[in-house]
Design a protein around this motif. Structure first.
Motif, PDB file in Angstrom:
ATOM      1  N   ALA A 192      -4.893   0.146   5.679  1.00  0.00           N
ATOM      2  CA  ALA A 192      -4.126   0.091   4.426  1.00  0.00           C
ATOM      3  C   ALA A 192      -4.551  -1.117   3.594  1.00  0.00           C
ATOM      4  O   ALA A 192      -4.730  -1.026   2.379  1.00  0.00           O
ATOM      5  CB  ALA A 192      -2.631   0.035   4.721  1.00  0.00           C
ATOM      6  N   ARG A 228      -1.070   4.585   1.102  1.00  0.00           N
ATOM      7  CA  ARG A 228      -1.136   4.827   2.542  1.00  0.00           C
ATOM      8  C   ARG A 228       0.240   4.843   3.179  1.00  0.00           C
ATOM      9  O   ARG A 228       0.938   3.851   3.133  1.00  0.00           O
ATOM     10  CB  ARG A 228      -1.907   3.683   3.221  1.00  0.00           C
ATOM     11  N   SER A 272       0.825  -1.197   0.000  1.00  0.00           N
ATOM     12  CA  SER A 272       0.000   0.000   0.000  1.00  0.00           C
ATOM     13  C   SER A 272       0.874   1.268   0.000  1.00  0.00           C
ATOM     14  O   SER A 272       0.607   2.218  -0.743  1.00  0.00           O
ATOM     15  CB  SER A 272      -0.912  -0.049   1.224  1.00  0.00           C
TER      16      SER A 272
END
Ligand code: ZN
Ligand code: ZN
Ligand code: FE
Length: 762
Positions: A630, A621, A615
């Protein structure tokens, strides 16, 4: 009734002993009416095993009685065991309902709380009915149960209705075996039952028309705390952006989705793509929150579930909810009334104290809630329902175990805690309790254990806990109980929880993916391949270990796991990588140095942390505000039709298979830099994990001869991953077991601990 009509025909007397959820659900009046219809005499009685019936009459009538007993039973009744035997005739002259007896063998099951039934709803909106618009209408087929029970047997004096004395009309219904309210313990009306009141944030009474005033306030965008079945909700108009944002700000909850409650399915279809299975799920007696795909029409406030493709939606389940939604408001935000991480407020004084700065007013009532329960959460994965939070509506329904075992108390995990008590071949998994690091939640944990032992009249002989020595639940097991303790490895418990749910005792391949669980080697496990059953396990594969920079800090900051991966991949950390954007270089260099020296960088094989890393590496994120954020966003972003599988390596580490994700991560970084969309990358990442699981399971099948695979652990709340993995495994000829009745996350852990401990006690 008399036996005149049977003259000259053979008579018999039959005894039935029935176990299950048969008390407080209208079972005795049902039996009474059935006996009446079939001209049978005898009696029916509640006892601590369930219900006992003795009936005598013609052979034909007795036969019909036996058939109808099962076929026509009341909607909330569940028969789990029925024994019938012929006994000597007593020439009974009538049929009686005798009062509750109590003997030694305690087997009664208390019913979960149920939604308001159609008969009661019709009365609620019938201007000629004496309960017209009465917010606490109920009958033996519906209403609160578990949350008002203070002890057993389930009788009014042992519920929080004890303090209300029934008026003559209610009492007449309560005592009339032909009434729908015969022995309906929460039976009440305007004259004698609980009443609503509306309080301001200082606890002062505001009006003598609480419902209208609360509705007006909601329409004006105010936040109203509403006392429900298992606790308080915070409600606002779901179409009012400002109101929803104000609620977020006051609740100090940045991004975690809020649940909504809609008037009916028509309203739900307005803002979500709900299919037939999901509509059925919404309409079950449990009335859970169901995760539904948002439709393109932006009818509800964006701030309800930002960054999420789904809304958590439920239908009204109390009469009060129906009253609130019968006017202009079709959908309300109905989120658990707590500040982040606190338990849901359920006592009035506590609600007023804690929520004074959040709610503008309080719609309360004077029926006490004995047991706090939150709304349950379910999502459909293909055509199968998966519970991710098991609470109101499901608890305290029993789960069948593969075998009879000694009574065990299992104290569960630390996050998403639930506890489990077993009795014979039944397991009783508690409602969702929460994060034990919060002191109030820890108190709720202890209360729940006491309450469960009390209402099940069961004293465990042993306590099962997680192998993690520092979980608050493990400490409780060791310090506060004098019973022998059994420590259970986290992922073995996940595996056993799924086996127990399916009542399977055989050895299987376990694929247990989650965020973190204490490993027997002292490292943090979370991407595990096990061979095992409800007694033993052997670790046969896992994700290659990676350092977790900063330990727990890495969970809140996915950029740290990304940094760990970058360090692992390249001799020179690429400072321009998107995962590090905005993090001061001095800071991450320091973290990298510490990690290299092994300072505060525990090793982990966690699958959840790999989701975090990916992620961050594709710029989704760097920080999260709630657990799993995430990973959830990565799933939401994924294009499900991506078939391409990234390269990866499987390493043989003295008999164990290691999943080496370096080739995949290198490719992901390259693709991201070359401009491939996050949707495509995320889709391919999911496809790669499913491919890897299938390849490893195939290898394990060759080695072990086992062909059943269990998918467990919090990562399998991910619908896309579960769907892809299950599909590939099934095509490869595996028998795949996934969670349905018990959460795959740590909320299901206590069940696994309990069966493992039980199998060791023999
Ligand atoms: Zn009803
Ligand atoms: Zn009354
Ligand atoms: Fe876990």
């Amino acid at each position: 009734m008399n036996n005149a009509i049977f003259q000259g025909r053979p008579l018999k007397r039959q005894r039935y002993v029935i176990e299950g959820i048969v008390q407080g659900v209208g079972f005795r009046p049902f039996v009474y009416q059935l006996a009446d219809r079939l001209c049978l005499n005898g009696w029916v009685r509640n006892d601590s095993r369930g219900v006992t019936i003795e009936v005598e009459g013609s052979v034909e009538s007795l036969h019909d009685f036996g058939v109808s007993l099962q076929k026509e039973k009341p909607p909330l009744a569940v028969i789990t065991n029925l024994v019938s035997q012929e006994i000597p005739l007593e020439n009974a002259k009538s049929f009686l309902i005798s009062s509750s007896g109590k003997d030694l063998a305690s087997r009664v099951q208390i019913a979960p709380d149920s939604f308001v039934c159609d008969d009661c709803l019709n009365e609620l909106f019938d201007p000629t009915d004496r309960r017209y618009l009465y917010p606490f209408i109920n009958c033996t087929n519906c209403g609160p149960r578990y949350t008002i029970v203070t002890g057993i047997p389930y009788d009014r004096p042992l519920t929080t209705m004890a303090e209300f004395t029934m008026c003559p009309e209610c009492l007449a219904e309560y005592e009339n075996p032909r009434s729908r309210r015969f022995h309906a313990q929460p039976n009440a009306c305007f004259k004698c039952g609980p009443q609503l009141s509306l309080l301001d944030s200082k606890g002062q009474l505001m009006t003598d028309d609480p419902l209208t005033a609360a509705l007006n306030a909601l329409q004006q965008g105010k936040i109203v705390a509403i006392k429900g079945i298992g606790g308080y909700h915070l409600a606002v108009d779901a179409t009012n952006d400002d109101a929803v944002l104000t609620l977020r700000r006051r609740k100090e909850r940045d991004e975690k989705p809020f649940a909504v409650m809609s008037r009916d399915l028509v309203a739900v279809r307005e803002f979500s793509e709900v299919n037939d299975d999901e509509e059925r799920l919404l309409s079950t007696a449990e009335c859970p929150i169901v995760l539904l795909k948002k439709s393109a029409r932006p009818i509800l406030a964006e701030a309800i579930a930002p960054g999420n493709k789904y809304f958590g939606v439920m239908l009204p389940y109390t009469p009060l909810h129906h009253l609130l939604l019968s006017g202009n408001l079709a959908t309300l935000v109905m989120t658990s009334a707590n500040r982040t991480d606190d338990p849901i407020a359920y006592r009035d004084s506590e609600a007023l104290n804690r929520l004074a700065t959040i709610a503008d007013m309080f719609l309360v009532n004077n029926r006490r809630i004995e047991t706090r329960t939150e709304d349950s959460i379910v999502r459909m994965i293909a055509d199968k329902a998966m519970i991710t939070r098991r609470s109101r509506g499901f608890v305290p329904r029993r789960l069948m175990l593969p075998t009879v075992q000694k009574s065990v108390l299992a104290v569960g995990a630390e996050l998403k805690n639930t506890v489990c008590l077993t009795r014979g071949e039944n397991a009783f998994l508690s409602q969702h309790i929460g994060d034990l690091k919060n002191l109030d939640v820890y108190d709720a944990f202890k209360q729940t254990i006491t309450h469960l032992k009390h209402i099940l009249e069961t004293e465990p002989v042993s306590v099962a806990h997680d192998l993690h020595p520092d979980y608050y639940s493990s400490r409780y097991a060791r310090s506060e109980s004098s019973l022998p303790c059994i420590a259970v490895q986290h992922h073995h418990a996940h595996l056993a929880s799924c086996l127990a749910e399916h009542c399977v005792g055989e050895r299987v391949i376990g694929v247990c993916f989650d965020g973190a669980g204490y490993g027997s080697d002292g490292h943090i496990w979370g991407g595990e391949f096990l061979l095992g059953d409800v007694k033993e396990y052997q670790r046969v594969g896992h994700f290659r270990y990676l350092p977790m920079p900063g330990g727990d800090l890495a969970t809140a900051s996915p950029w740290r796991m990304a940094l760990s991966c970058l360090q692992d991949l390249y001799s020179d950390i690429p400072a321009k990588n998107v995962a590090l954007r905005g993090i001061p270089e001095a800071d991450w260099r320091l973290v990298a140095q510490a990690t290299e020296k092994g300072l505060n960088a525990p090793l982990t094989s966690s699958c959840g942390r790999l989701f975090d890393a990916v992620s961050a590496l594709i710029g989704l994120r760097q920080h999260v505000t709630f657990e799993g954020q995430a990973a959830i966003e990565l799933e939401m972003r994924a294009d499900p039709d991506q078939k391409m599988v990234y390269p990866y390596e499987l390493i043989d580490d003295s008999g164990q298979v290691l999943f080496d994700s370096r080739p995949m991560l290198g490719k992901i970084i390259d693709e991201h830099q070359a401009g491939t969309t996050t949707a495509a990358i995320s889709g391919r990442f999911h496809a790669t994990l499913a491919d890897m699981v299938t390849t490893i399971c195939d290898h394990l099948r060759t080695q072990s001869g086992l062909h059943t695979v269990v998918l467990s652990g919090g990562v399998f709340q991910n619908a896309l991953l579960t769907l892809l993995t299950k599909g590939l495994l099934t095509r490869a000829g595996f028998n795949v077991l996934t969670h349905s009745l018990v959460p795959p996350n740590d909320g299901g852990l206590a069940l696994g601990q309990a069966v493992i401990a039980g199998s060791h006690l023999g």
